[in-house]
Design an enzyme around this catalytic site. Sequence first.
Site, PDB file in Angstrom:
ATOM      1  N   THR A 191       2.258  -0.353   7.490  1.00 19.33           N
ATOM      2  CA  THR A 191       1.226   0.294   6.672  1.00 19.33           C
ATOM      3  C   THR A 191      -0.139  -0.369   6.807  1.00 19.33           C
ATOM      4  OG1 THR A 191       1.687  -1.001   4.655  1.00 19.33           O
ATOM      5  CG2 THR A 191       2.982   1.006   4.999  1.00 19.33           C
ATOM      6  N   MET A 230      -3.453   2.964   4.439  1.00 18.08           N
ATOM      7  CA  MET A 230      -2.797   4.109   3.796  1.00 18.08           C
ATOM      8  C   MET A 230      -1.310   3.806   3.595  1.00 18.08           C
ATOM      9  SD  MET A 230      -4.999   6.534   3.120  1.00 18.08           S
ATOM     10  CE  MET A 230      -5.884   5.135   2.449  1.00 18.08           C
ATOM     11  N   HIS A 231      -1.052   2.781   2.768  1.00 19.31           N
ATOM     12  CA  HIS A 231       0.327   2.329   2.572  1.00 19.31           C
ATOM     13  C   HIS A 231       1.253   3.498   2.210  1.00 19.31           C
ATOM     14  CE1 HIS A 231      -1.015  -1.831   2.661  1.00 19.31           C
ATOM     15  NE2 HIS A 231      -1.903  -1.568   1.717  1.00 19.31           N
ATOM     16  N   ASP A 232       0.933   4.178   1.122  1.00 21.81           N
ATOM     17  CA  ASP A 232       1.847   5.182   0.575  1.00 21.81           C
ATOM     18  C   ASP A 232       1.903   6.445   1.427  1.00 21.81           C
ATOM     19  OD1 ASP A 232       2.199   3.357  -1.431  1.00 21.81           O
ATOM     20  OD2 ASP A 232       0.852   4.350  -2.836  1.00 21.81           O
TER      21      ASP A 232
END
Length: 298
Positions: A191, A230-232
């Site tokens: 991520t 944009m981890h999620d």
Amino acid sequence: MRRIPIVIDTDPGIDDAAALGLAFYRDELDVKLITTVSGNVDIHNITRNALKLVTFFDKDIPVAKGMETPLLNPALGNKVHGETGMDGYNFPEPGRTILKEHAVEAMRSLLEESEEKITLVPVGPLTNIAALLLMYPQLKNKIERVVLMGGSLSGGNVNGAAEFNIWADPHAAKIVFESGLNIVMIGLDVTLKARIGEDVLSKSPNKSAEMFNAIFRNYRDGDMAQGVAMHDSCTIAYLTNPEMFTVEPRHVKVVTDGPASGMTMEVFRHEEPNVHVAVGIDVEAFKEWFLGTLTKMV
């Protein structure tokens, strides 16, 4: 085309906002329910943010408020993503209200009533998911898989060992990781490489890009040179385009005490894999996917 029925368990949050928006506009996904959990900020702001987002995107998706504190540890008291979690943009007042049911009960009802298995997509601490498994273990067979954002095999972002979502409620994470469910862990190993900045957002001059740009800039104090991780959103990308990721079976244990609490530690010997871990990502393909989805949005 069969749409994948999902529950997004979230703590918006900057990158949560992007993940929700992207999920709403992917034809492959059917977002059945949004549940909130204490994490980036307090549960009141988190739940209000979720309502703001379904209002902003004009989506009639139920929102249920979940756990206010970790299972065993004290309340977090976090403001990781600013005062409200989504500062920087003037959102319209929420035009939706939360369900009367607690998030865990809303998930239970959905799972019991669904004729097809549901995929759970937790992108915050795993408190709600662990509570669901503790209270209703008989519903495991109604869960297709758990695609979560959390963990790391290469160091943390809270400290040297732990990623935030796992660190925030390590006891809940331990329950989920040891549940026997089909789990995909999308962690910092990939991520942190999935960054979106103004170079991408400027190519789609719509209201959604304007909103993302505003909250990303506020989060980064105006510095968008490196973009925002944009981890999620990586969980949403994995659900729709898994070929973008390199995923390998590993055995991962969650450390629940001491200075390494929240660490997702890989065990190399004498253990069967319990998690599929994302270890690589096609960064350019992710950017194209993000932009392609963004252009469909309001």
